[in-house]
Design an enzyme around this catalytic site. Sequence first.
Site: not given
Ligand code: ACO
Length: 443
Positions: A269, A308, A364
């Site tokens: 987050h 996201h 971010d």
């Molecule tokens: N890099 C690579 N793969 C990713 C990423 C990423 N940053 N984010 C999601 N994916 C992939 C996952 O591996 C998953 O793949 P699969 O379906 O083949 O297994 C798919 O995309 C869905 O991912 P989830 O984790 O289920 O998506 P969720 O909605 O739960 O997660 C999150 C959202 C936490 C923001 C995620 O995208 C992430 O971890 N990003 C990196 C951290 C980040 O930048 N956070 C900031 C968010 S914005 C904020 O808080 C202001």
Amino acid sequence: MANNTLSVTDNRTGKKYELPIEEGDVIRAADLRQIKVGKDDFGLMSYDPAFTNTASCRSRITFIDGDKGILRYRGYPIEELAEKSNYLEVAYLIVKGELPDREHYERWENNIKIHTMVHENIKKFMEGYRYDAHPMGMLLGTVGALSTFYPDANDIHDLESRRLQTRRLIGKMPTLAAFAYRHTKGLPYVYPDNDLSYTGNLLSMLFKMTELKYKPDPVLERALDVLFILHADHEQNCSANAMRAVGSSQPDPYACAAAAVAALYGPLHGGANEAAIRMLMEIGSVSNIPALLRKVKEGERRLMGFGHRVYKNYDPRAKILKEMAAQVFEVTGRNPLIDIAIELERIALQDEYFISHKLYPNVDFYSGIIYQAMGFPMTMFPVLFAIPRTSGWMAQWAEMVRDSEQKIARPRQIYVGEPIRHYSELASRPKPTQREDAVSEAI
Ligand code: ACO
């Protein structure tokens, strides 16, 4: 006319049910409870870990269309607010629902500024933190401690009390944030200067040395203001949900805000921009980008600052920040990480993995590069997120308190543990089986 119901046939019993579809294209999860196999059956529940498809409230604050990359506060597009407004005006909009006229704006600004000072014991409280304490940890503890300074704040059903706590917390967050930063530096705390703007005063409390009056650079002051506008609210994100969930048991808003700060602390987050900067530093050079992307695609790691829960398109805040970075660099000098970031984005957005997963830069990805260029240490990044998000948290909390449909937040579970078993005396217990050992490894 369309029939606004959902017909459900339970194939276990052959029974048919009509569930109302309400405004917003939702069904009430509680309506599923009537679907039973037998009289004593608990009834059907929906299972939604992490609330990926569950609305927890009706809200009028922030609108996001994740597929189109749209963000609006109270109906106003984020792009217009970032270009024309300032953070305090946006905070008013978020908290009160409308843009203020001149008189209300001036009164609001004054009301926030008269709350920038903190009780001297708060200062002493913060002096008690270890010399190397993380500023976000300090902020988390100190926001919670405010609860003990304002016992009147537990009158949460009183409008005037809610207004007062909102002004107090928006006013004090920059002071607490700056004290946390000065503590890590071993520098004396700087008291607020209410002649300055909200962000100008924050810069003064952070960076003032021996000069009698700190003069913030107008470009950096405005850049910080835009960053604050972009971070002011984001509907039911993890920290807003924490604010509401804790608030639902009706403690004072400082206790709730401490929980929200805690939620924001995590790398998924508010800690993501720090993680994104660390990742860009680790990449080090444009030539190393393909190797990192390979690891991401093989599932070994995540591309921080990408992806996201709601945006399946370019985060509109990231677009604004990418453009703003150039203005900041004219004052601070270019942060070389921007070149790696831009190239990483370019390659990723052409890559089948990122296209098919709809992974785009989020806010971010660029905010950390700007904060770093402005001279902030990485540990301050989530703190700089928490300051403006306070207006969003307070608005979400107040909306929850006034919502007659809200009750104490208390999800159901699906129990998958042992069935009933009976206590045996210590001496007569058998050695744990392999399976029991595996279970105890969970913690
Ligand atoms: N890099 C690579 N793969 C990713 C990423 C990423 N940053 N984010 C999601 N994916 C992939 C996952 O591996 C998953 O793949 P699969 O379906 O083949 O297994 C798919 O995309 C869905 O991912 P989830 O984790 O289920 O998506 P969720 O909605 O739960 O997660 C999150 C959202 C936490 C923001 C995620 O995208 C992430 O971890 N990003 C990196 C951290 C980040 O930048 N956070 C900031 C968010 S914005 C904020 O808080 C202001």
